[in-house]
Design an enzyme around this catalytic site. Structure first.
Site, PDB file in Angstrom:
ATOM      1  N   HIS A  13      24.185  75.587  30.335  1.00 48.20           N
ATOM      2  CA  HIS A  13      23.585  75.626  31.678  1.00 48.20           C
ATOM      3  C   HIS A  13      22.808  76.933  31.922  1.00 48.20           C
ATOM      4  CE1 HIS A  13      26.100  72.106  31.919  1.00 48.20           C
ATOM      5  NE2 HIS A  13      27.098  72.863  31.506  1.00 48.20           N
ATOM      6  N   GLU A 182      34.321  73.039  24.682  1.00 48.14           N
ATOM      7  CA  GLU A 182      34.678  72.973  26.097  1.00 48.14           C
ATOM      8  C   GLU A 182      35.947  73.807  26.215  1.00 48.14           C
ATOM      9  OE1 GLU A 182      33.056  71.728  28.589  1.00 48.14           O
ATOM     10  OE2 GLU A 182      31.821  70.049  27.897  1.00 48.14           O
TER      11      GLU A 182
HETATM   12 ZN   LIG Z   1      28.838  72.416  30.505  1.00 53.28          ZN
END
Ligand SMILES: [Zn+2]
Length: 217
Positions: A13, A182
């Site tokens: 991001h 993640e």
């Molecule tokens: Zn992400």
């Protein structure tokens, strides 16, 4: 020897994505014939600590550790205030750098009760040789390293911290050994506490850098 190796770090991001929805919603090639949005805003902890800030901070800590070992590190974005880059452009950075390893750093956002822990995603089925055995080894080294550092594997995605994916553009389009971490679930109080603390982010970075060095050795 790791000297002369190139590692591309891809912090998920970007800080400007949230205010540039038209740009980040533009459809781009994501591999396997799919089109997907250029990028997304990412998630945040319930207290408002945003994923882009977390990934940027951890990636820079990893960068410093790898650079100290003589690794050339290339980042897919130069700061945490821009927009994008799109997933296809992020993959192109790794390809053009002829990276020995490409590691994307993210955090998840699940509202499932109790969902917590990390997982490492990889392209499956592989679309080229680099996505085969080399990416599998990188994925396993990252998983093993995070486990060895005391991080719990995901309770809600994948198996024993490993998650095969066919829908992630950055992985699909990579021609280099690649994996996507993640780090945990930002909506979970325990994971969020670790991710929101400087000590916690350093612990992630130490584990990730050590695992990358293990992969390169
Ligand atoms: Zn992400």
């Amino acid at each position: 020897m790791p000297g002369g190796k190139v590692v591309v770090l891809d912090p998920g991001h970007n800080g400007g994505n949230g205010s540039h929805t038209a740009e980040i919603n533009k459809q781009v090639p994501a591999g396997r014939g799919q089109m997907k949005p250029c990028n997304t805003t990412g998630t945040a902890t319930n207290a408002g600590y945003e994923e882009h800030a977390f990934t940027w901070d951890v990636a820079n800590r990893v960068k410093d550790e790898l650079a100290a070992k003589g690794i050339k590190v290339v980042m897919t974005r130069p700061n945490d205030t821009g927009v994008g880059p799109c997933v296809d452009q992020r993959a192109a950075v790794g390809n053009q750098a002829k990276a020995d390893a490409v590691v994307s750093i993210h955090a998840d956002g699940s509202d499932s009760a109790g969902a917590h822990g990390f997982h490492v995603a990889y392209s499956n089925p592989p679309l080229n040789a680099a996505q085969g055995a080399p990416s599998s080894k990188l994925t396993h080294d990252l998983r093993d390293g995070l486990k060895a550092a005391g991080f719990a594997t995901s309770t809600y995605i994948g198996t024993d911290g490993l998650s095969p994916r066919a829908d992630l553009g950055g992985l699909n389009l990579s021609e280099r050994p690649s994996a996507l971490i993640e780090c945990g679930n930002m909506r979970n109080a325990g994971d969020a506490g670790t991710m929101s603390s400087s000590d916690g982010r350093q612990k992630y970075a130490d584990a990730i850098a050590k695992a990358i060095m293990a992969y390169l050795s």
